[in-house]
Scaffold this motif. Structure first.
Motif, PDB file in Angstrom:
ATOM      1  N   PHE A 552       0.833  -1.214   0.000  1.00 16.42           N
ATOM      2  CA  PHE A 552       0.000   0.000   0.000  1.00 16.42           C
ATOM      3  C   PHE A 552       0.867   1.263   0.000  1.00 16.42           C
ATOM      4  O   PHE A 552       0.645   2.193  -0.784  1.00 16.42           O
ATOM      5  N   ALA A 565      -3.796   3.439  -4.445  1.00 13.38           N
ATOM      6  CA  ALA A 565      -3.200   2.520  -3.473  1.00 13.38           C
ATOM      7  C   ALA A 565      -4.251   1.578  -2.894  1.00 13.38           C
ATOM      8  O   ALA A 565      -4.030   0.369  -2.773  1.00 13.38           O
ATOM      9  N   ILE A 566      -5.413   2.127  -2.543  1.00 13.36           N
ATOM     10  CA  ILE A 566      -6.473   1.301  -1.942  1.00 13.36           C
ATOM     11  C   ILE A 566      -7.033   0.318  -2.961  1.00 13.36           C
ATOM     12  O   ILE A 566      -7.181  -0.885  -2.668  1.00 13.36           O
ATOM     13  N   SER A 568      -5.641  -0.877  -5.569  1.00 13.97           N
ATOM     14  CA  SER A 568      -4.615  -1.876  -5.898  1.00 13.97           C
ATOM     15  C   SER A 568      -4.676  -3.036  -4.917  1.00 13.97           C
ATOM     16  O   SER A 568      -4.665  -4.219  -5.308  1.00 13.97           O
ATOM     17  N   ILE A 569      -4.738  -2.716  -3.636  1.00 13.21           N
ATOM     18  CA  ILE A 569      -4.760  -3.750  -2.599  1.00 13.21           C
ATOM     19  C   ILE A 569      -6.043  -4.573  -2.685  1.00 13.21           C
ATOM     20  O   ILE A 569      -6.014  -5.806  -2.626  1.00 13.21           O
TER      21      ILE A 569
END
Length: 752
Positions: A552, A565-566, A568-569
């Motif tokens: 992250f 980022a969120i 992607s996770i």
């Protein structure tokens, strides 16, 4: 020169620029590095993981006592003599004659020692139809499989003379030999076939031999260098064969992928009319940067294995981390030099009818263009359908049952020794894998110690943990005793585990535990499995947390977007969950198991879920970083989010598809192996990569980004202090290319 600062702002751009300017130096340094790494590694040798370091808990303590005492446990062998029907008993003359013949035959080979008759050791089954002749192989137990053949031949000879009885051998040495005979070449063949498979797919993708060879050459040199580095590092972190196999898999996958990303972008820019120097500079600043971001993320994911405390996992994690780092460095240093040296000659060795040239400017994929048109037209529907489908696929994972696979689960009916294993366990529950109590005392012959040993032997049976016979073997000189306890439950791991708990929690404290200065850790197959599972389960939370949190943070820093980022996770977790669901459905519930030769397994091997999470989370970032980087590049160029998403996904579709097909093909090779644990690993990896490169990157990612719109690039003001690691591409990457068609040395248009 006014734009020079912008052009060299990123690390990848600077590395690529230096490499292109100092072509021969870059290639020479890489070759020297590979040669030195392999040479030094060969000179210092590899330190293998010791048995005492494999696990924690009581298994570790027992192995350490044995190691410190200098006791070399021989490979134990057993010959089952069994009546084929109820008319013959162990007390009959025919049966006795067969037992005597077995004893005489194995002793006559000169390869064994300490041969015992079942009439002396009382190893006769309750129904009187089965008996065990036991002995040890002479010499090192690790190489006993190489010396056991004369003994097996001798036992076969006795079997021919007593056809009314079943006479079969089983033990560490004989199992080692049958395993090596049946599967010894499996791994080597799988590893060797992975390279030509990857090369064949690259030939189709590029349509030119030289272009196809470059990614394979980079991957292979990265693997060779890492093999040498593993030997050097093994003096600080011991390595094993499993780590080498995983390193080869990961190295081939990422080495080919990174080179593929870089080379495709360079060819694409030349096709768009850039001159070779500019095309290479753009590839360095864009795909080169994506390779670095991806590589660092994958390294972080692999580093998660170091938190397990399990020597094999730590070795796998370190080996994988090193090969990814080496491949990443090679991609952004030596690859630009090679492309600069080759120039248009990268098109040499064109293969007719493969990868025909597309029309100028048609850098996308008709198929994915059509898919994206529907996805972007109805993003909510796309998200609900795709996410719903993946959640449905992941649903079986909720009931996942993990265990260390028994011999029959691992190999099915493919090995004759599996039937022998089942027969011995049925007649003598726990006989093929007894618990071993390693007793260490100041004086093993002291009266209180000898009394405690005898009480332990009696209570092990009276407690119901064992039906006996319990055997005690003294090593007077080392003040160590081994107590061998066949566990009630046999090959049923749950029942055998309950018997082990009785020994550890009830029998031992009441007997050996009352003598001061006595250590009595309990080891063996069942104990080792339990200690492994306990340690593995204890490491799941820290490993998951480490990988997710650091991935992250890396995505947040690389794209300066909290939203990216969120998402992607979340998308990566969804991909891993779907892979878990497929594994459980196929190998645990048996849905479609016959298609992959996995009937009757009924469980997932214990180490696989954590291993898959780390590997898949890392590899998934390859595609994600590459696609999102291209989308961001288009957005920086001024396109709307929807237009940028379409441009990014369509222009990367070809390379992502090629990279995914290579990974799926390589992993699928391991799915064809006979060992169920390797089959599960291959199927899990192949399924996850396929899902990730299609449903996740082709449908969910663009649909989610389309719904979020400009919020994709959201970074809260309070996070404005974060370092800027975006390193935007060179002006040439943002500005449209002149309408021109580059040509190769032969005057033919270049193809992408």
């Amino acid at each position: 020169m006014g734009n020079q600062d912008t052009r060299v702002r990123g690390l990848a751009a600077r590395a690529g620029g230096w490499s292109a300017r100092h072509r021969w130096a870059a290639v020479g340094i890489w070759v020297l590095f590979v040669v030195l790494a392999m040479g030094i590694g060969s000179a210092v040798g590899t330190v293998e993981v010791k048995e005492s370091d494999q696990l924690g808990g009581e298994t570790h303590t027992a192995a350490r006592i044995i190691e410190d005492a200098g006791i070399e446990e021989p490979a134990g062998e057993t010959v089952l003599v069994q009546a084929k029907d109820g008319s013959v008993k162990a007390t009959d003359a025919e049966f006795r004659a067969a037992v005597g013949a077995v004893v005489k035959a194995v002793e006559g080979t000169g390869k064994v020692t300490d041969v015992t008759s079942p009439y002396d050791t009382k190893t006769i089954s309750r129904d009187g139809r089965s008996a065990l002749v036991q002995f040890d192989m002479r010499g090192d137990s690790d190489t006993a499989g190489e010396r056991v053949e004369p003994v097996l031949k001798a036992v076969e000879g006795v079997q021919k003379e007593h056809s009314s009885l079943r006479i079969e051998e089983i033990g560490g040495a004989s199992m080692m030999k049958q395993y090596d005979d049946a599967f010894g070449d499996d791994f080597q063949q799988a590893e060797l076939s992975a390279v030509p498979v990857a090369l064949g797919i690259l030939l189709i993708a590029f349509g030119a031999l030289v272009a196809a060879l470059l990614p394979v050459a980079l991957a292979l040199t990265a693997i060779i260098a890492t093999t040498g580095l593993m030997a050097i590092v093994s003096h600080f972190q011991p390595m094993d064969d499993t780590a080498s196999s995983v390193m080869l898999l990961v190295g081939l996958a990422v080495g080919v992928d990174y080179c593929l990303f870089y080379l495709r972008r360079e060819r694409e820019e030349r096709e768009a009319g850039r001159d070779p120097e500019t095309a290479l500079r753009i590839a360095a600043a864009t795909s080169g940067r994506a390779v670095i971001v991806s590589g660092v993320t994958v390294c972080v994911a692999m580093a998660g294995m170091l938190f397990t405390g399990l020597a094999t996992f730590e070795a796998m994690g370190l080996a994988s981390l090193m090969v990814v780092a080496v491949a990443m460095v090679g991609s952004v240093t030596v690859l630009p030099a090679l492309l600069s040296l080759l120039g248009h000659r990268v098109e040499k060795g064109r293969i007719p009818f493969l990868n025909r040239r597309r029309k100028s400017g048609d850098n996308g994929s008709r198929f994915w263009s059509a898919v994206l048109k529907g996805v972007l037209a109805k993003p909510w529907v796309s998200v609900l359908v795709a996410a719903g489908a993946l959640l449905a696929v992941a649903a079986p994972a909720v009931g996942m049952k993990t265990q260390n696979l028994t011999l029959d689960q691992e190999f099915g009916d493919s090995l004759p020794i599996v039937q022998t294993y089942d027969r011995v366990n049925e007649a003598f529950p726990g006989g093929t894998g007894p618990a071993t109590v390693v007793v260490k005392a100041d004086d093993i012959n002291a009266s209180d110690v000898r009394d405690a040993l005898q009480r332990f032997k009696e209570e092990a049976v009276s407690s119901g943990a064992s039906r006996g016979p319990v055997e005690i073997k003294l090593h007077d000189a080392q003040n160590v005793a081994f107590v061998y306890v066949p566990l009630v439950g046999g090959s049923d791991q749950d029942k055998a585990g309950a018997s082990l708990e009785k020994l550890r929690d009830e029998v031992r404290p009441a007997t050996l535990g009352k003598v001061d200065g006595v250590q009595a850790p309990i080891t063996g197959e069942v104990a080792g499995n339990k200690d492994f599972n306990d340690q593995l389960l204890g490491s799941v939370a820290p490993v998951f947390a480490f990988v997710v949190v650091f991935a992250f943070l890396l995505m947040l820093l690389s794209f300066r977007s909290l939203t990216i980022a969120i998402t992607s996770i979340v998308l990566n977790l969804l991909s891993v969950g779907a892979a878990y669901g497929i594994l459980v459905a196929v190998f645990q519930h048996g849905w479609g198991a016959s298609l992959v030769g996995a009937e009757g397994v009924g469980a997932i091997v214990t180490w696989l879920p954590l291993f898959l999470f780390v590997i898949l989370f890392g590899l998934s970032m390859d595609y994600h970083v590459f696609v999102v980087s291209r989308i961001r590049e288009a957005h920086v160029r001024g396109l709307s989010t929807n237009e940028a998403v379409k441009h990014g996904v369509v222009t990367t579709a070809g390379v992502v598809t090629s990279a995914a097909v290579i990974m799926v093909a390589v992993f699928a090779i391991f799915g064809t192996l006979s060992m169920q644990s390797m089959k599960q690993m291959g199927v899990g990896l192949a399924a996850a990569v396929l899902i990730d490169a299609t449903i996740i990157r082709g449908v969910l990612l663009p649909a989610v980004m389309a719904l979020l719109g400009e919020r994709n690039w959201y970074l809260p003001k309070w996070l404005g202090w974060l370092p800027d690691m975006t390193h935007d591409e060179s002006p040439e990457a943002i500005a449209p290319a002149k309408a021109a068609t580059a040509q190769n040395d032969e005057g033919a248009p270049l193809r992408v």
